[in-house]
Design a protein around this motif. Structure first.
Motif, PDB file in Angstrom:
ATOM      1  N   ARG A 102       0.828  -1.214   0.000  1.00 31.69           N
ATOM      2  CA  ARG A 102       0.000   0.000   0.000  1.00 31.69           C
ATOM      3  C   ARG A 102       0.857   1.256   0.000  1.00 31.69           C
ATOM      4  NH1 ARG A 102      -2.668   0.785   5.444  1.00 31.69           N
ATOM      5  NH2 ARG A 102      -0.544   1.545   5.829  1.00 31.69           N
ATOM      6  N   ASP A 103       1.935   1.250   0.794  1.00 28.83           N
ATOM      7  CA  ASP A 103       2.756   2.444   0.967  1.00 28.83           C
ATOM      8  C   ASP A 103       3.960   2.498   0.033  1.00 28.83           C
ATOM      9  OD1 ASP A 103       1.022   3.125   3.017  1.00 28.83           O
ATOM     10  OD2 ASP A 103       2.251   2.169   4.560  1.00 28.83           O
ATOM     11  N   GLY A 104       4.078   1.533  -0.896  1.00 28.02           N
ATOM     12  CA  GLY A 104       5.171   1.547  -1.854  1.00 28.02           C
ATOM     13  C   GLY A 104       6.534   1.308  -1.243  1.00 28.02           C
ATOM     14  N   LYS A 105       6.603   0.474  -0.206  1.00 23.73           N
ATOM     15  CA  LYS A 105       7.863   0.245   0.498  1.00 23.73           C
ATOM     16  C   LYS A 105       8.554  -1.058   0.101  1.00 23.73           C
ATOM     17  CE  LYS A 105       6.534   2.924   4.589  1.00 23.73           C
ATOM     18  NZ  LYS A 105       6.298   2.889   6.059  1.00 23.73           N
ATOM     19  N   LEU A 106       7.975  -1.800  -0.831  1.00 22.26           N
ATOM     20  CA  LEU A 106       8.615  -3.042  -1.268  1.00 22.26           C
ATOM     21  C   LEU A 106       9.744  -2.709  -2.235  1.00 22.26           C
ATOM     22  CD1 LEU A 106       8.474  -6.167  -1.128  1.00 22.26           C
ATOM     23  CD2 LEU A 106       7.111  -6.076  -3.236  1.00 22.26           C
ATOM     24  N   SER A 107      10.934  -3.241  -1.969  1.00 23.92           N
ATOM     25  CA  SER A 107      12.092  -3.039  -2.842  1.00 23.92           C
ATOM     26  C   SER A 107      12.615  -4.395  -3.305  1.00 23.92           C
ATOM     27  CB  SER A 107      13.193  -2.265  -2.114  1.00 23.92           C
ATOM     28  OG  SER A 107      13.648  -2.993  -0.969  1.00 23.92           O
ATOM     29  N   TRP A 108      13.474  -4.361  -4.327  1.00 24.35           N
ATOM     30  CA  TRP A 108      14.031  -5.588  -4.893  1.00 24.35           C
ATOM     31  C   TRP A 108      15.523  -5.403  -5.147  1.00 24.35           C
ATOM     32  CZ3 TRP A 108      11.249 -10.039  -6.849  1.00 24.35           C
ATOM     33  CH2 TRP A 108       9.866  -9.982  -6.639  1.00 24.35           C
ATOM     34  N   THR A 109      16.272  -6.500  -5.098  1.00 25.46           N
ATOM     35  CA  THR A 109      17.670  -6.509  -5.499  1.00 25.46           C
ATOM     36  C   THR A 109      17.884  -7.646  -6.497  1.00 25.46           C
ATOM     37  OG1 THR A 109      18.278  -7.922  -3.615  1.00 25.46           O
ATOM     38  CG2 THR A 109      18.509  -5.519  -3.339  1.00 25.46           C
ATOM     39  N   ALA A 110      18.839  -7.450  -7.396  1.00 21.29           N
ATOM     40  CA  ALA A 110      19.174  -8.478  -8.383  1.00 21.29           C
ATOM     41  C   ALA A 110      20.666  -8.407  -8.664  1.00 21.29           C
ATOM     42  CB  ALA A 110      18.380  -8.276  -9.666  1.00 21.29           C
ATOM     43  N   SER A 111      21.382  -9.489  -8.382  1.00 26.70           N
ATOM     44  CA  SER A 111      22.823  -9.548  -8.635  1.00 26.70           C
ATOM     45  C   SER A 111      23.078 -10.229  -9.973  1.00 26.70           C
ATOM     46  CB  SER A 111      23.537 -10.306  -7.513  1.00 26.70           C
ATOM     47  OG  SER A 111      23.431  -9.606  -6.291  1.00 26.70           O
ATOM     48  N   ALA A 112      24.093  -9.721 -10.683  1.00 29.55           N
ATOM     49  CA  ALA A 112      24.384 -10.255 -12.012  1.00 29.55           C
ATOM     50  C   ALA A 112      25.831  -9.978 -12.365  1.00 29.55           C
ATOM     51  CB  ALA A 112      23.459  -9.628 -13.054  1.00 29.55           C
ATOM     52  N   ASP A 113      26.306 -10.652 -13.400  1.00 28.57           N
ATOM     53  CA  ASP A 113      27.635 -10.377 -13.953  1.00 28.57           C
ATOM     54  C   ASP A 113      27.487  -9.306 -15.030  1.00 28.57           C
ATOM     55  OD1 ASP A 113      28.888 -12.292 -12.342  1.00 28.57           O
ATOM     56  OD2 ASP A 113      28.453 -13.898 -13.773  1.00 28.57           O
TER      57      ASP A 113
END
Length: 212
Positions: A102-113
């Motif tokens: 609801r409050d837009g607090k979800l974040s994501w990370t993605a590791s890559a080469d």
């Protein structure tokens, strides 16, 4: 013909599949909506539960780096230079009515080469619907935002590099315009991307009597 109700379902034959073109570094996204930072789903006028995002970033050297999506929901499938990479949300098993969504607090990370120089990022964002907001009073411009809606940066070689110049396109392609191939026709790349499938079947002719 009541026998149609109990007859076995027809066999599906001639299976074909269509791989998405959007993850490819050479995909032409010139007609997509362009913004400095990514915008929430629907910013381009599409109201579906799917949206593609693309951008490029210059890495100072080759090596492993981490993309930080500061605000994105509900689900991300991330590709770097055409290869799917693991993307991890800050919280798992969220419900549509959760405070983080609801409050837009979800974040994501993605590791890559990453390679030295230009790297192409492609993201398919999907969502599972919004809470009905019963009893809510206030602006809805940023209420239950979906897709990627906050800045993105790359952390690599001790540097934090903002990812700017995003393209987005809501919705999925029209299956009538897709290029389908038979799965056994060629060696398919293991890109881990969503795939469209189609098949054919022959329906039995109904036994129509005197009073159909």
């Amino acid at each position: 013909d009541m026998s149609m109700d109990t007859a076995p379902a027809p066999t599906l034959n001639d299976w074909q599949m269509s791989l998405p073109a959007e993850p490819s570094p050479t995909f032409n996204d010139a007609s997509w909506k362009t913004t400095d930072d990514p915008q929430q789903m629907g910013a381009d006028g599409d109201n579906s539960a799917f949206a593609w995002y693309r951008a490029s970033v210059q890495a100072p050297q080759a090596g492993t780096g981490t993309l930080h999506f500061q605000g994105a929901a509900d689900h991300l499938i991330v590709f770097v230079n055409g290869k799917r990479v693991v993307a991890t949300p800050s919280s798992a098993d969220l419900k549509p009515h959760s405070d983080e969504l609801r409050d837009g607090k979800l974040s994501w990370t993605a590791s890559a080469d990453f390679v030295a120089g230009k790297n192409v990022i492609a993201v398919l964002a999907t969502h599972q619907g919004r809470d009905k907001a019963g009893g809510y009073w206030g602006p809805i411009d940023h209420y239950y935002e979906k897709g990627i809606f906050k800045p993105v940066d790359l952390q690599i070689a001790g540097q934090t590099i903002p990812v700017k110049g995003w393209k987005m396109h809501g919705g999925l392609p029209d299956p009538a315009n897709l290029h389908f191939i038979s799965p056994m026709d060629k060696d398919l790349p293991a890109i881990g991307a969503p795939v469209f499938y189609r098949a054919t079947f022959t329906a039995p002719r109904p036994n129509i009597g005197a009073n159909p």
